[in-house]
Design a protein around this motif. Structure first.
Motif, PDB file in Angstrom:
ATOM      1  N   SER A  21       0.835  -1.198   0.000  1.00 26.57           N
ATOM      2  CA  SER A  21       0.000   0.000   0.000  1.00 26.57           C
ATOM      3  C   SER A  21       0.870   1.249   0.000  1.00 26.57           C
ATOM      4  CB  SER A  21      -0.904  -0.007   1.243  1.00 26.57           C
ATOM      5  OG  SER A  21      -1.575   1.235   1.375  1.00 26.57           O
ATOM      6  N   ASP A  51      -0.339   4.019   1.333  1.00 21.77           N
ATOM      7  CA  ASP A  51      -0.810   4.785   2.483  1.00 21.77           C
ATOM      8  C   ASP A  51       0.340   4.958   3.470  1.00 21.77           C
ATOM      9  OD1 ASP A  51      -2.091   5.859   4.681  1.00 21.77           O
ATOM     10  OD2 ASP A  51      -3.883   4.625   4.419  1.00 21.77           O
ATOM     11  N   HIS A  90      -2.451  -5.275   9.431  1.00 23.34           N
ATOM     12  CA  HIS A  90      -2.770  -5.821   8.112  1.00 23.34           C
ATOM     13  C   HIS A  90      -1.928  -7.076   7.875  1.00 23.34           C
ATOM     14  CE1 HIS A  90      -5.252  -2.444   7.206  1.00 23.34           C
ATOM     15  NE2 HIS A  90      -5.253  -2.638   5.893  1.00 23.34           N
TER      16      HIS A  90
END
Length: 944
Positions: free
Chosen positions: A119, A121, A128
């Motif tokens: 990701s 982000d 996760h």
């Protein structure tokens, strides 16, 4: 770029704000104290400002602080409440947790991809799953400032995150947002890892230490301040056999048990209680009194003895215990004592515990891959060729659980639930163990197991091609008995799938997964040198299944994708059914549908046979080749399949006559394509068409082709043995070159990489070949190029024309299911003659077997020389070759024609139905004379 920096700063501020918040109630402080009781396991980052705590009651907490003794509020990580966490690791602003079920979770700052979740982000506050490591059985996890490193049970190392200084060991400085395999450590299997702020240390199973990443403070121990982009062994420690390693922010510690010394290198600034201030570039022992008890000397860094000095944290305790979250607990793997308990316990309370343990292991790809490891150390050699699995342990486990139906059903249930989630793109050879283990745990012969095996076959076929090739390599290295058992397992589920198609009249799917696996296993067997025979893959039920499918009016074309399961008789049945289906046409009338078999009337004259055949073929439409031939010899009586065989036999002999100049002839009495062929000549197109028509019309034709042709037809590369069959002298010479031990003798031959053609021209087998001498070093290449030139390159155009014609002449693609050796027999017929079978299968019309004429005939026949017997076969059937299915299936009839004057008539034959018209004679001598005359008369038709 500016926006990315702003996001990074916001994410850091957010995390900093979390760690600066002080507790407001005494209750919070009490909660903190409760966490620090005996049995809790905690891990911190280099500055101990970020701490993860696994409490003894199974709860998992995260806390931040600005000073070691400052009161703070821990945060319960609720998202991992359902996971039994066995290891934790802290980076500067990110965290990792490994569950007992083999899953790795990460959360926190992600500005450099240090969470490994792919990701962009910059901050992910909740745990996760790191999917890139799915299925890999991890032994240990470690976090640096903004990078992470993990090691598997078999010593493979993976890294991701920040890589500015090369701390990932991948040979470059690009950040990685997903786990990457550290290939440079492939041959130095790791047992322990540790991360500093921007550097990494790896301990191999042989006690060597490898470091990489930032080296500005000497923390790599290479007597240098240079950064290292790939792992480099710490030479100063060579031969010392290190058992433990730990990294601080800019320094590294190692423990050598044989010397009972801790060595350090890197930046100090007094934090270790040392007076030294300068950077230490090489390992030197720490001059501190440490506990006399030694660390475990097993080199696995699984346990560390605790210090006996209460209230005083030794250097060993500080860096080897707290920093690395000792003791290291592992993921769940199968243990013998557990299995014994599973089998023996039957109480309801125990059953629930057993189910929980079974679910933990067999619902996890990683736990299965971490079980059954070869304890002799072979699992450390895991690669694309070596699985690291002790298959004997797998079979032993199966034999145990099969005795307890409840346990077996529970194991199978969890496997069935797991299979749809198996990764289609594994990143490690360790991922493939599950595909080797599970088939042998699913050997029970019942419907439920077959359904589970179907799911396993689907999971295998979801693998990408490169990954499937890895699995195929591992299959090829199985012991022969295991490989054979694997075939039996998938044959069973294949039969189950086919029976379902019959019972439920389901439409054929795009593929039948288990059959697809069988065909792949067959190709694996071929590449491995045919350890098993072709009949090990045959399914004897297939002939009946094919027949039932045809009776139901169902298309069997789908099955042609799996030729390995058919014996030659079943293949011929499929081929006949396919050809018959193509030859049918439907005449729709108002009252009914009439099915008619199409025929292609094919009149030819014996005196110009090839001319007439070529004219028919040149003028034919493609749809005519779907019709069966009805051959008519102009001016002669008779019809039927015997005349078809006669046509192909006579045409083949004419084409292969040396005077025709069509094919090259060799002393082996075999023929091959010419090296030079006119691009405007359609001879080989027509010859191939004739050959294909023979295949379509169920005839055999005596072209003396070598096995190489049939290999090429089926896209199998011809070999030196095939060249030797065609040109024995050349083949033997090339084999002698490969065997020659004397370099001097080879060089004295003055051979170069060239080939002399028949016309005297020289062809180079490779670029500048005329100037390259054949030596022991390059002789294999020379032989391979020579074989390829003779059997492939030099005849490319005529062979391509021949194959284009063959495909036109045989529109039924079912010919492709035959192996090269089967195709050879099918097209050329047998030359193995058992004349006793000919007599055994004979029938009689208007005769009894005991009649004197019949007795006389067989007496005369057995007295004939072998060549005359073959000519009689040609006189009777139209060909001197035996049908592909052999003389045991060859039936001919002897009939009394009731001639007016038998003494003046020859024996004659109806080749259309293999009937010998044999008038009654009074003696053997007369019968022999008449029979020989009939055979010699028929030779004029070119049958022999």
């Amino acid at each position: 770029m500016a926006g990315a920096r702003q996001r990074q700063r916001r994410a850091r501020r957010q995390l900093s704000g979390q760690r600066r918040r002080a507790p407001q109630e005494l209750r919070d402080a009490g909660e903190c104290v409760q966490l620090e009781r005996k049995g809790d396991v905690q891990c911190s980052n280099c500055d101990e400002t970020h701490i993860l705590v696994c409490s003894c009651d199974g709860k998992f907490y995260e806390r931040w602080t600005t000073a070691p003794n400052k009161i703070f509020k821990p945060r319960l990580v609720k998202e991992l409440g359902n996971h039994d966490i066995v290891q934790v690791a802290c980076g500067d602003y990110h965290s990792m947790a490994l569950s007992k079920g083999g899953n790795l979770f990460a959360w926190g700052l992600n500005t450099h991809g240090q969470l490994g979740v792919g990701s962009q982000d910059p901050h992910i506050p909740k745990p996760h799953l790191v999917k890139g490591l799915k299925g890999i059985p991890l032994a240990q996890i470690a976090a640096g400032g903004a990078h992470n490193v993990v090691v598997s049970l078999s010593g493979a190392v993976y890294s991701w995150g920040k890589n500015k200084f090369g701390q990932l060991g991948l040979g470059h400085t690009e950040d990685m947002d997903r786990p990457s395999y550290v290939g440079a450590l492939e041959h130095w299997k790791a047992v322990f890892i540790s991360c500093g702020a921007d550097h990494t240390a790896v301990l191999s199973k042989d006690g060597l230490v490898y470091t990489f990443g930032a080296g500005g403070a000497g923390q790599l121990g290479h007597n240098s301040t240079r950064n290292e982009l790939t792992p480099r062994v710490v030479a100063e420690l060579w031969g010392a056999r290190v058992s433990h390693v730990a990294c601080g922010r800019q320094h590294t510690l190692v423990y050598v048990p044989s010397l009972d010394k801790v060595y350090s290198f890197g930046s100090y600034e007094g934090q270790l209680g040392s007076e030294r201030k300068a950077n230490q570039l090489i390992p030197l022992p720490i001059d501190l009194l440490v506990d006399n008890k030694k660390f475990c000397q097993e080199g696995t860094s699984q346990n560390v003895t605790e210090t006996t000095a209460e209230g005083q944290e030794s250097i060993i305790e500080l860096f080897f215990k707290k920093r690395n979250s000792y003791p290291l607990n592992g993921i769940a793997t199968l243990q013998r004592k557990e299995v014994k308990a599973w089998i023996s316990n039957s109480s309801s309370q125990c059953c629930e515990t057993i189910k929980k343990n079974i679910r933990l292991i067999f619902s996890s790809e990683a736990c299965i891959n971490g079980s059954f490891l070869d304890k002799r150390g072979k699992h450390f050699k895991t690669s694309k060729e070596i699985s690291g699995v002790d298959m004997a342990e797998v079979l032993c486990f199966y034999k145990k659980i099969i005795k307890n139906a409840a346990v077996y059903q529970e194991v199978q249930k969890e496997i069935k639930n797991l299979l749809p989630s198996l990764s289609s793109s594994p990143i490690s050879p360790e991922n493939f163990r599950v595909y080797l283990i599970l088939p042998f745990l699913l050997q029970q012969e019942d419907v439920s197991t077959c359904c589970t095996l179907k799911l396993l076959a689907q999971a295998i076929l979801r693998l990408q091609q490169k990954d499937l090739q890895t699995l195929e390599c591992l299959w090829s290295n199985l012991e022969t008995d295991l490989f054979k058992n694997l075939i039996i397992i998938f044959k069973r589920v294949s039969l189950y799938s086919l029976i379902r198609l019959l019972d439920f009249a389901e439409q054929f799917p795009k593929e039948i997964e288990a059959l697809e696996i069988l065909q792949i296993l067959y190709q694996v067997n071929l590449r491995a040198g045919c350890r098993l025979q072709d009949n090990d893959f045959y399914m004897p039920e297939m002939e009946q299944i094919v027949f039932l499918f045809s009776r139901m009016g169902r298309e069997v074309t789908m099955l042609l994708k799996y030729p390995c399961i058919f014996d030659v008789n079943c293949k011929m049945l499929i081929h006949h059914l396919k050809c018959n289906a193509l030859s049918l046409c439907f005449n729709i009338c108002p009252s009914s549908i009439e099915v008619i078999q199409k025929e292609w009337i094919f009149p030819v004259r014996r005196e110009c046979l090839l001319h007439d055949i070529w004219n028919h073929l040149r003028n034919a439409k493609n749809k005519q080749f779907t019709c069966f031939l009805r051959v008519e010899f102009v001016g002669e009586e008779g019809t039927g399949c015997g005349l078809r065989r006669e046509l192909f036999s006579v045409a083949a002999k004419a084409l292969c006559d040396p005077q025709s100049g069509v094919f090259r002839h060799f002393p082996s009495r075999l023929v091959w394509f010419p090296e030079q062929a006119s691009s405007h000549d359609d001879t080989f197109l027509l010859a191939g068409t004739l050959f294909g028509m023979a295949m379509y019309n169920h005839c055999w034709t005596p072209f003396p082709f070598p096995k190489a042709l049939f290999k090429k037809m089926q896209h199998v590369e011809p070999t030196l043995d095939d060249l030797e069959e065609l040109i024995p002298a050349v083949g033997r010479s090339l084999k002698n070159i490969l065997k020659e031990e004397s370099e001097h003798k080879l060089e004295s031959l003055q051979m170069t990489f060239v080939q002399m053609e028949e016309g005297g021209s020289v062809v180079e087998l490779k670029k500048n070949g005329a100037n390259i001498l054949v030596t022991k070093h390059n002789r294999k290449e020379f032989v391979d190029l020579y074989v390829n030139y003779v059997l492939n390159e030099s005849i490319r155009k005529p062979f391509e024309d021949f194959m284009q014609g063959f495909i036109r002449g045989c529109p039924a693609e079912s010919w492709k299911i035959f192996l090269p050796v089967e195709l050879q027999v099918l097209l050329l017929g047998h030359t193995d003659y058992d004349w006793q079978l000919l007599k055994k299968n004979a029938t009689y019309m208007h005769y009894e077997e005991s009649h004197q004429t019949i007795k006389n005939f067989w007496t005369v026949f057995y007295k004939l020389p072998e060549e005359k017997k073959k000519k009689f076969l040609a006189f009777l059937s139209g060909s001197d070759r035996i049908a592909p299915y052999g003389l045991e299936y060859f039936v001919f009839s002897i009939e009394d024609p009731f001639c007016q004057n038998p003494d003046n008539s020859y024996p004659s034959a109806r080749t259309c139905n293999c009937t010998l018209l044999l008038p009654r004679y009074s003696s053997e001598e007369i019968l022999e004379e008449k029979l020989l005359c009939a055979i010699e008369y028929s030779e004029g038709f070119g049958l022999m």
